[in-house]
Design an enzyme around this catalytic site. Structure first.
Site, PDB file in Angstrom:
ATOM      1  CD  GLU A   8      -3.017  -1.052   0.588  1.00 13.32           C
ATOM      2  OE1 GLU A   8      -3.243  -0.020  -0.060  1.00 13.32           O
ATOM      3  OE2 GLU A   8      -3.722  -2.080   0.532  1.00 13.32           O
ATOM      4  N   GLY A 190       5.962   6.451   0.053  1.00 17.41           N
ATOM      5  CA  GLY A 190       7.343   5.956   0.016  1.00 17.41           C
ATOM      6  C   GLY A 190       7.879   5.536   1.374  1.00 17.41           C
ATOM      7  NE  ARG A 191       6.019   0.500   3.130  1.00 21.45           N
ATOM      8  CZ  ARG A 191       4.936   0.582   2.350  1.00 21.45           C
ATOM      9  NH1 ARG A 191       4.394   1.753   2.083  1.00 21.45           N
ATOM     10  NH2 ARG A 191       4.389  -0.501   1.853  1.00 21.45           N
ATOM     11  CG  LEU A 192      10.370   9.107   3.471  1.00 27.19           C
ATOM     12  CD1 LEU A 192      10.821  10.367   2.732  1.00 27.19           C
ATOM     13  CD2 LEU A 192      11.363   8.831   4.609  1.00 27.19           C
ATOM     14  CG  HIS A 193       5.142   5.631   7.333  1.00 28.34           C
ATOM     15  ND1 HIS A 193       4.357   5.680   6.197  1.00 28.34           N
ATOM     16  CD2 HIS A 193       5.709   4.394   7.339  1.00 28.34           C
ATOM     17  CE1 HIS A 193       4.437   4.520   5.567  1.00 28.34           C
ATOM     18  NE2 HIS A 193       5.259   3.727   6.231  1.00 28.34           N
TER      19      HIS A 193
END
Ligand code: FMN
Length: 212
Positions: A8, A190-193
Protein backbone atom coordinates in the site's frame (compact mmCIF):
# COMPACT_ATOMS: atom_id res chain seq x y z
CA UNK A 1 0.30 -18.29 1.61
CA UNK A 2 2.51 -15.64 0.09
CA UNK A 3 1.58 -12.06 0.99
CA UNK A 4 4.68 -10.39 -0.42
CA UNK A 5 2.78 -8.62 -3.16
CA UNK A 6 0.37 -6.81 -0.86
CA UNK A 7 1.68 -3.25 -0.87
CA UNK A 8 0.00 0.00 0.00
CA UNK A 9 1.04 3.55 -0.45
CA UNK A 10 -0.21 6.13 2.04
CA UNK A 11 -1.38 9.53 0.86
CA UNK A 12 -4.25 10.66 3.06
CA UNK A 13 -2.52 13.34 5.11
CA UNK A 14 0.68 14.46 6.85
CA UNK A 15 1.52 15.21 10.47
CA UNK A 16 3.92 18.12 10.57
CA UNK A 17 5.22 19.93 13.63
CA UNK A 18 3.64 23.18 12.41
CA UNK A 19 0.16 21.63 12.69
CA UNK A 20 0.56 19.62 15.90
CA UNK A 21 -1.70 20.51 18.80
CA UNK A 22 0.18 21.27 22.02
CA UNK A 23 -1.72 18.79 24.14
CA UNK A 24 -1.82 15.13 22.98
CA UNK A 25 -5.36 14.74 24.31
CA UNK A 26 -6.43 17.51 21.90
CA UNK A 27 -4.48 15.86 19.11
CA UNK A 28 -6.20 12.55 19.93
CA UNK A 29 -9.65 14.17 19.97
CA UNK A 30 -8.95 15.92 16.69
CA UNK A 31 -8.04 12.65 14.95
CA UNK A 32 -10.74 10.62 16.66
CA UNK A 33 -13.48 13.09 15.78
CA UNK A 34 -12.30 13.08 12.16
CA UNK A 35 -12.43 9.28 12.19
CA UNK A 36 -15.89 9.23 13.75
CA UNK A 37 -17.23 11.28 10.85
CA UNK A 38 -16.80 8.15 8.71
CA UNK A 39 -19.44 6.44 10.87
CA UNK A 40 -17.64 3.11 10.84
CA UNK A 41 -18.54 0.27 13.17
CA UNK A 42 -16.43 0.09 16.35
CA UNK A 43 -14.61 3.35 15.64
CA UNK A 44 -13.81 3.42 19.36
CA UNK A 45 -12.18 -0.03 19.40
CA UNK A 46 -8.65 -0.20 20.76
CA UNK A 47 -6.26 -3.07 21.33
CA UNK A 48 -4.92 -3.14 24.86
CA UNK A 49 -1.82 -5.09 25.81
CA UNK A 50 -1.17 -6.30 29.33
CA UNK A 51 1.53 -8.48 30.85
CA UNK A 52 0.91 -11.55 32.99
CA UNK A 53 2.82 -12.79 36.03
CA UNK A 54 5.19 -14.74 33.74
CA UNK A 55 5.94 -11.59 31.71
CA UNK A 56 3.95 -12.88 28.75
CA UNK A 57 2.12 -10.17 26.84
CA UNK A 58 -1.60 -10.47 26.02
CA UNK A 59 -3.57 -8.36 23.61
CA UNK A 60 -7.28 -7.90 22.96
CA UNK A 61 -9.82 -5.35 21.76
CA UNK A 62 -11.93 -3.28 24.14
CA UNK A 63 -14.10 -0.22 23.54
CA UNK A 64 -13.03 3.25 24.58
CA UNK A 65 -15.99 4.69 26.50
CA UNK A 66 -14.78 8.06 27.69
CA UNK A 67 -11.88 10.46 27.26
CA UNK A 68 -11.35 12.42 30.46
CA UNK A 69 -8.91 15.21 31.16
CA UNK A 70 -6.65 12.65 32.87
CA UNK A 71 -7.07 9.65 30.60
CA UNK A 72 -8.99 7.02 28.69
CA UNK A 73 -11.74 4.83 30.14
CA UNK A 74 -12.82 1.29 29.22
CA UNK A 75 -15.03 -1.20 31.03
CA UNK A 76 -14.46 -4.85 31.72
CA UNK A 77 -14.55 -7.52 34.39
CA UNK A 78 -11.89 -6.99 37.08
CA UNK A 79 -11.80 -10.78 37.61
CA UNK A 80 -11.07 -11.47 33.90
CA UNK A 81 -7.57 -12.34 32.75
CA UNK A 82 -6.90 -8.75 31.68
CA UNK A 83 -8.39 -7.41 34.93
CA UNK A 84 -6.19 -9.66 37.05
CA UNK A 85 -3.12 -8.85 34.98
CA UNK A 86 -3.74 -5.12 35.36
CA UNK A 87 -4.36 -5.33 39.08
CA UNK A 88 -1.06 -7.15 39.40
CA UNK A 89 0.85 -4.95 36.93
CA UNK A 90 -0.87 -1.67 35.99
CA UNK A 91 1.28 -1.04 32.92
CA UNK A 92 -0.74 -0.98 29.72
CA UNK A 93 -0.39 -0.20 26.05
CA UNK A 94 -3.42 0.89 24.03
CA UNK A 95 -3.49 1.01 20.27
CA UNK A 96 -5.88 2.53 17.76
CA UNK A 97 -5.64 1.74 14.05
CA UNK A 98 -7.65 4.04 11.80
CA UNK A 99 -7.05 2.40 8.45
CA UNK A 100 -9.16 4.68 6.25
CA UNK A 101 -7.10 7.67 7.39
CA UNK A 102 -3.83 5.74 7.49
CA UNK A 103 -3.33 6.55 11.15
CA UNK A 104 -2.17 4.73 14.25
CA UNK A 105 -2.15 6.06 17.81
CA UNK A 106 -0.14 4.27 20.47
CA UNK A 107 -0.56 5.09 24.13
CA UNK A 108 1.48 3.71 27.01
CA UNK A 109 0.51 4.30 30.57
CA UNK A 110 -0.79 2.86 33.80
CA UNK A 111 -4.31 2.03 34.89
CA UNK A 112 -6.35 2.67 38.00
CA UNK A 113 -9.82 1.37 38.81
CA UNK A 114 -12.73 3.77 38.47
CA UNK A 115 -14.66 4.35 41.65
CA UNK A 116 -17.78 2.36 42.37
CA UNK A 117 -20.07 5.35 41.79
CA UNK A 118 -18.79 5.74 38.20
CA UNK A 119 -19.07 1.99 37.63
CA UNK A 120 -22.63 1.76 38.91
CA UNK A 121 -23.81 4.80 37.01
CA UNK A 122 -22.30 3.59 33.72
CA UNK A 123 -23.64 0.04 34.25
CA UNK A 124 -27.16 1.42 34.68
CA UNK A 125 -26.99 3.11 31.24
CA UNK A 126 -26.12 -0.15 29.43
CA UNK A 127 -28.82 -1.94 27.42
CA UNK A 128 -30.65 -4.68 29.35
CA UNK A 129 -29.06 -7.60 27.45
CA UNK A 130 -25.55 -6.18 27.93
CA UNK A 131 -26.25 -5.93 31.65
CA UNK A 132 -27.45 -9.54 31.75
CA UNK A 133 -24.50 -10.67 29.64
CA UNK A 134 -22.03 -8.95 31.96
CA UNK A 135 -23.75 -10.33 35.05
CA UNK A 136 -24.00 -13.90 33.74
CA UNK A 137 -20.45 -14.20 32.44
CA UNK A 138 -17.44 -14.91 34.60
CA UNK A 139 -15.25 -13.47 31.90
CA UNK A 140 -12.19 -15.57 30.96
CA UNK A 141 -13.32 -18.62 33.02
CA UNK A 142 -13.76 -21.94 31.25
CA UNK A 143 -17.29 -23.29 30.77
CA UNK A 144 -18.15 -26.79 29.56
CA UNK A 145 -20.17 -25.81 26.50
CA UNK A 146 -22.39 -23.22 24.80
CA UNK A 147 -25.55 -24.79 26.27
CA UNK A 148 -24.28 -24.20 29.80
CA UNK A 149 -23.48 -20.58 28.92
CA UNK A 150 -26.95 -19.96 27.48
CA UNK A 151 -28.56 -21.67 30.49
CA UNK A 152 -26.67 -19.31 32.81
CA UNK A 153 -27.79 -16.32 30.75
CA UNK A 154 -31.44 -17.43 30.81
CA UNK A 155 -31.35 -18.08 34.56
CA UNK A 156 -30.13 -14.50 35.07
CA UNK A 157 -32.86 -13.19 32.78
CA UNK A 158 -35.51 -15.00 34.81
CA UNK A 159 -34.05 -13.68 38.05
CA UNK A 160 -33.89 -10.13 36.65
CA UNK A 161 -36.65 -9.68 34.03
CA UNK A 162 -36.50 -6.76 31.61
CA UNK A 163 -37.59 -3.55 33.32
CA UNK A 164 -36.18 -4.56 36.70
CA UNK A 165 -32.92 -3.23 38.08
CA UNK A 166 -30.07 -5.56 37.11
CA UNK A 167 -27.48 -5.21 39.87
CA UNK A 168 -23.95 -4.48 38.71
CA UNK A 169 -21.74 -7.49 39.36
CA UNK A 170 -19.18 -6.71 42.06
CA UNK A 171 -16.30 -7.50 39.71
CA UNK A 172 -17.51 -5.41 36.76
CA UNK A 173 -16.12 -1.91 36.26
CA UNK A 174 -13.87 0.51 34.46
CA UNK A 175 -10.20 1.26 34.24
CA UNK A 176 -8.75 4.71 33.64
CA UNK A 177 -5.59 4.68 31.54
CA UNK A 178 -3.30 7.55 32.55
CA UNK A 179 -0.96 8.03 29.58
CA UNK A 180 2.77 8.41 29.97
CA UNK A 181 3.38 8.79 26.28
CA UNK A 182 1.54 9.00 22.98
CA UNK A 183 2.71 8.20 19.48
CA UNK A 184 0.80 9.58 16.51
CA UNK A 185 1.63 7.81 13.22
CA UNK A 186 0.52 9.13 9.88
CA UNK A 187 1.23 6.99 6.83
CA UNK A 188 3.11 8.84 4.07
CA UNK A 189 4.22 8.04 0.60
CA UNK A 190 7.34 5.96 0.02
CA UNK A 191 7.39 4.71 3.62
CA UNK A 192 8.46 8.15 4.90
CA UNK A 193 5.76 8.06 7.55
CA UNK A 194 5.33 10.76 10.19
CA UNK A 195 5.83 9.60 13.77
CA UNK A 196 5.45 12.09 16.59
CA UNK A 197 5.95 11.17 20.24
CA UNK A 198 4.51 13.21 23.10
CA UNK A 199 6.03 12.77 26.56
CA UNK A 200 5.47 14.77 29.74
CA UNK A 201 7.64 17.82 30.45
CA UNK A 202 6.98 19.99 33.50
CA UNK A 203 3.27 20.74 33.55
CA UNK A 204 2.96 20.13 29.82
CA UNK A 205 4.19 17.91 27.03
CA UNK A 206 7.18 17.88 24.70
CA UNK A 207 7.27 16.29 21.27
CA UNK A 208 9.90 14.59 19.15
CA UNK A 209 9.91 12.99 15.74
CA UNK A 210 11.00 9.38 15.17
CA UNK A 211 12.29 7.85 11.96
CA UNK A 212 9.65 5.69 10.36
C1 FMN B 1 -15.07 -5.08 18.89
C2 FMN B 1 -14.81 -5.68 20.26
C3 FMN B 1 -15.13 -4.95 21.39
C4 FMN B 1 -14.90 -5.48 22.67
N1 FMN B 1 -15.14 -4.69 23.76
C5 FMN B 1 -14.83 -5.16 24.99
C6 FMN B 1 -14.93 -4.31 26.14
O1 FMN B 1 -15.24 -3.11 26.05
N2 FMN B 1 -14.65 -4.86 27.35
C7 FMN B 1 -14.25 -6.17 27.49
O2 FMN B 1 -14.02 -6.59 28.62
N3 FMN B 1 -14.11 -6.97 26.43
C8 FMN B 1 -14.38 -6.51 25.19
N4 FMN B 1 -14.21 -7.32 24.08
C9 FMN B 1 -13.78 -8.73 24.30
C10 FMN B 1 -12.27 -8.78 24.55
O3 FMN B 1 -11.57 -8.61 23.32
C11 FMN B 1 -11.82 -10.08 25.23
O4 FMN B 1 -12.20 -11.20 24.47
C12 FMN B 1 -12.40 -10.25 26.64
O5 FMN B 1 -12.41 -9.01 27.33
C13 FMN B 1 -11.61 -11.26 27.45
O6 FMN B 1 -10.26 -10.87 27.52
P1 FMN B 1 -9.30 -11.44 28.65
O7 FMN B 1 -9.60 -12.90 28.79
O8 FMN B 1 -7.91 -11.19 28.15
O9 FMN B 1 -9.58 -10.69 29.93
C14 FMN B 1 -14.39 -6.80 22.80
C15 FMN B 1 -14.05 -7.53 21.65
C16 FMN B 1 -14.25 -6.97 20.40
C17 FMN B 1 -13.81 -7.75 19.19
Amino acid sequence: MDLHNIREDYKFDSLLEANLLENPFDQFKDWFETYQLLRLKDANAMAIATVDANNLPHNRIVLLKEVREQGFVFFTNYASDKGQQLLHNPNISALFFWREQERQVRITGTVSKLDNKDNTSYFSTRPYLSQIGAAASQQSQEIEDRIALEAKFEAFQQQHPEGSDVPKPESWGGFLITPQSFEFWQGRSGRLHDRIIYSPEGQGWKTKRLQP
